[in-house]
Design a protein around this motif. Sequence first.
Motif, short mmCIF file in Angstrom:
data_model
loop_
_atom_site.label_atom_id
_atom_site.label_comp_id
_atom_site.label_asym_id
_atom_site.label_seq_id
_atom_site.Cartn_x
_atom_site.Cartn_y
_atom_site.Cartn_z
N ASP A 34 0.87 -1.15 0.00
CA ASP A 34 0.00 0.00 0.00
C ASP A 34 0.92 1.22 0.00
N ARG A 191 -6.88 2.22 4.02
CA ARG A 191 -5.50 1.81 4.18
C ARG A 191 -5.31 0.30 4.16
N ASP A 192 -4.30 -0.13 3.42
CA ASP A 192 -3.93 -1.54 3.32
C ASP A 192 -5.01 -2.39 2.65
N ASP A 193 -6.07 -1.76 2.17
CA ASP A 193 -7.15 -2.54 1.58
C ASP A 193 -7.38 -2.12 0.13
N PRO A 218 -3.18 -3.58 -2.27
CA PRO A 218 -1.90 -4.12 -1.82
C PRO A 218 -2.04 -5.62 -1.53
N PHE B 82 5.07 6.62 7.45
CA PHE B 82 3.78 7.22 7.11
C PHE B 82 3.63 8.64 7.63
N ARG B 93 -6.31 -0.13 11.95
CA ARG B 93 -6.34 -1.49 11.40
C ARG B 93 -6.85 -2.51 12.42
N ARG B 166 -10.64 -7.82 2.10
CA ARG B 166 -11.67 -7.81 3.12
C ARG B 166 -12.90 -7.16 2.53
N SER B 253 -3.98 -10.85 2.11
CA SER B 253 -4.10 -9.39 1.92
C SER B 253 -5.16 -8.79 2.84
N TRP B 254 -5.18 -9.21 4.07
CA TRP B 254 -6.16 -8.72 5.03
C TRP B 254 -5.63 -7.43 5.64
N PRO B 255 -6.39 -6.33 5.59
CA PRO B 255 -5.82 -5.04 5.98
C PRO B 255 -5.76 -4.83 7.49
N GLY B 256 -5.04 -5.66 8.19
CA GLY B 256 -5.02 -5.59 9.64
C GLY B 256 -3.67 -5.22 10.23
N ARG B 259 -0.29 -7.35 9.30
CA ARG B 259 0.43 -6.99 8.09
C ARG B 259 1.23 -5.71 8.29
N GLN B 263 5.41 -5.17 7.81
CA GLN B 263 6.00 -4.07 7.04
C GLN B 263 6.85 -3.18 7.93
#
Lengths: 503, 305
Positions: A34, A191-193, A218, B82, B93, B166, B253-256, B259, B263
Motif C-alpha cells: 500500500d 489503508r492496506d485494503d 496491496p 507514514f 487497522r 476484506r 491481503s487482510w488489511p489488519g 500486516r 512491514q
Amino acid sequence: MFSQIKRSIAAVALAAVLVGPAAAETLTIAQNFDPQTLWPNGTTASDNLNAGSAMVESLFWQDPRSGEIEPLLATGFELETPTSVLLALREGVTFTNGEPMNADAVVHSIGVFIDKELTPAYAQVAQAFEGAEKVDDLTVRITLKNPYPPLALALSQIYVVPPKHWEEVGLEAFGQQPVGTGPFKFSEWVRDDRLVMELNEDYWGELPKGIDGLVWRPVPDDSARVAGLTTGEYDVVKDLPVAAIPSLEGQEGVTLVPVASYRIYQIGLSSLPQHESPLQDKRVRQALNYAVDQKAIIDALFFGKAKALNGQVLREPQLGFNPQIKDYPYDPEKARALLAEAGYPDGFEITFKFPSGRYAQDREVSEAVAGMLGKVGVKTEMIALEPGEFLRQLRSKELAPMYFVGLAPQDDPAFQASQYVSTWRYTTIANEELDALAEAGAKEMDLEKRRRIYQDMMALMHDEAPIIFLYQGLDLYGTDAKLKNFLPRGDGRMFFYGVTYED
Amino acid sequence: MLKYLARRLILTIPVLFGILVISFLLTHLSGDPTDLILPPDVTEEARDAFRKRHGLDQPIWVQFVSFSTQALQGNFGDSLRFHEPALKLVMDRMAATTELAVAAMALTILIGVPAGVVAAYRRNTPVDLSVRGTTLIGQAMPSFYLGILSIIIFAVWLRWLPTGGRGTWWHLVLPATTLSFQLVALVARVTRSCMLDVLGQDYIRTARAKGLGETKVVWLHGLRNAFIPVLTVIGLQVGFLMGGVVVTETVFSWPGVGRLAIQAIYARDFPVVQAIVLLFALIFVVVNLIVDLLYAVLDPRISYR
C-alpha cells in the motif's frame, strides 16, 4: 457460492451494458505494498509513485516505449546559459480543485523538490538545482548550481502540486488525498485494503480508453497475486514471482509482460587496500568473471527472460553503452590459468555475502555463483543476510571482499558511473582513471563527447573487473489480456497514458 | 475479588514496562531505519536531516527516556514511513484484525471443543481416530502453507471464494479457517484428554447412577469440569493468535495490524513496531486476566482474595 454471487453481479452488469452506453472497465491493480504517501515526491518507491502519479503529474515523463523524456505539464525547455534554464509550460491546464497549473504552481513545486527536508529521497537528483522564478504565467526560469547533463531526467521527477491547496492542508494531508492534473482523481482510500480513483473527465490530454477508474490493492504475498491474476480479480499485477512463469504462460485471458529492469545485478569484488584478499589482483577478478556462466543462471533461474549485461553496467539504450564490449565468455580453463598466473593454482577461500529475500532469486543466484566458482577452486564461505542488515553492511562497506548486489541508480549514466567512484559511499574500487572519467562525464554537456567518455569508462571497468558482471533484472507483470499497450518501465513504474481496455 | 483484580492490574504495569524496554532495545539494535526508508544513493546530508527529524541522532538512552515518557501518555511517536501517529495507524487497522481474530476464536471453540468431547466419549472408535488424525495434521501444517493451499483449491480451482482482501463474509472464510486451524486442533486434543480424565471420575458414575441422561452427564457434569485446562490453553493461545494474524493477514491481503507489523519490522519503523508489540502484550495480559476470573465462575471452589 462466490461464483454464483459474481455471476448474478455480472448479470446485473450485463443488463446495465445492454441499456446504457458502452461500459468501461475499472482496473484493479495489485501491487506489493500500500502506498505510504500519494504525493509522488514523498518517496522514490515505485509502488507509491505508480499510484500517486496517476493523479499528480510531473513536468516531463520518460516514455517506456521510446525511452525518451517527453513533455507533460511542461512543453519544453531551453538553456539560456549552461546554468539557466527556461521552462515552457502547457497552457490551459487546471488542477482538479480548480486552481490553474501555471508558473506559480511550478515555482512552488520546484521549491518543494529542492528542499532536502521535504524531499530527502530526491536529494541526489535535486542537488544541482539552485532555485526557480516566474518569468511570465507560462514560463519559469530555473537556476542551476553547475551545468547539469541529467537535467531532463531531473525535470521528469518534479511533480506539480496546486500551491494554495498545499499551503492549506500541508504536506502530510496532501499525501493522503492529493490534488493534481492527472487522468485520474482521488476517490477513496482504505489503508492496506484499497485505493480508489475515478476518471478525471476534465483531463487536459487524452484519457485511457475503455477505463473508468482504478482500484489499487496491496497484495503482499507472491502466490496470492498470481492466484488473483488467474481468477481475474486483478487486471494488472506487479512483481509476479519468476517461478510462476510456466503456469501463467499458457493461461487464457492473461498477458505476461516481462520488463528488463534498470537493476544491474553484480558480484562486488573489493580491491580496496583495507579489504585484504586475492581480489586485489586484477587477474583474479577477471578469472572470476570467466568462471561464472551468466547464461546458465539466466536460463535456469529466470526461464531465459532476464537479460545479459554485455560486460558493462550501462544498458544498451543508455548513452555511453559501449557496443565493442561483450560479456566475459564462460571459460573455466582460462579462469584457472589466470588464477595460476596470479599465484593461486589451487584457488583460495573467500567469504561471500548475499541478501536473502531482497531480490528475486537472490539466494538461488548466489548459490549458483558459489557453485561455479567452486569448479575453478575458489571456495566460498556463504553468509546470508537479512535485507535490512544487508543494506547497512552495504553502506558501511562491510560486505567486502565479495558480495552479491543489485544496483538500480537513476536512469542516467552519471548516476550509474558515480557508484564506482572512489568517494562513493559503497564503492569497493578506487581507480584514479575511473574517477576522472566519471567526473568528466558528469559535467560534459556535449552529447557526443559525453557518450565517448562513458564508453571509455565502460571499457576500463570491463578490464579492471571491479565486479562480476551478472545480468539485468527481470520485472514480471501480468495483465488481463484485454488490456492493450500497457508497458511498465524498468524502474517499476507503470503509466496509463495511451493504454486501452478492449472488450 | 476487587482487591485481587486491583493487584493483578497493578502487576501488569511492570510486565508492560519490561516489554517496552525489550521491544525498544530489540528494534533499535536491529539496524538503522534510514538505510531502509531512504534509497541507498541518498546524500549523507539528507540522511542526517532524516535522522534529526525523527530524533534518531540522539543517544539511545535519551531516545528511550523520551519514548517511554511519551508512550505512557499513549503517544508512540510518528511512524517513520507514514508520518502519522503510530498508534493511530495501529488503531485504524484494529477492527479488521479483531474481526479475523474473533471469527477464528469462535471457530476454535465451536469446532474444537465439541470435537474433543465427542472423541473422548467415543474413545477408540472411528470417530475418535478421525478426530485425532485430523488434529495431528492440523497441528503439523504451517499456516502459510495451509493458506496458499486453500487459496489454490477454493479460489483458483473451485472459484467459490475470493483469493484475498476484506469485504463480504465470503472474504472472511479462508483467512479465519486458516488462522483457526492449528488452534482447533490443539483445543480438540486438550479437550479430549481432559474429558477422558473426567469421564472416569466417581462423580460421573454417581451422576449416571442418579439416572441422569447421557447428554447432561457429558456436557454439563463432564465438560464443565474438564473445561478449566481447556480455558487456560485458549487464553494462552491468544498470543499464538496474535502471531498467527501476521502470517494470515499477509497471505490473504487482510488489511489488519499483523500486516502492518510485518512491514514495520522490515522497514525498521520503530514507533509502529513498539506500538503493536505493546498493544498485543496488553491484549494478552488482559485476556489471561479474564481467563483467571472465569475459573471462579466455572469452579465455585476457586475464589480470589
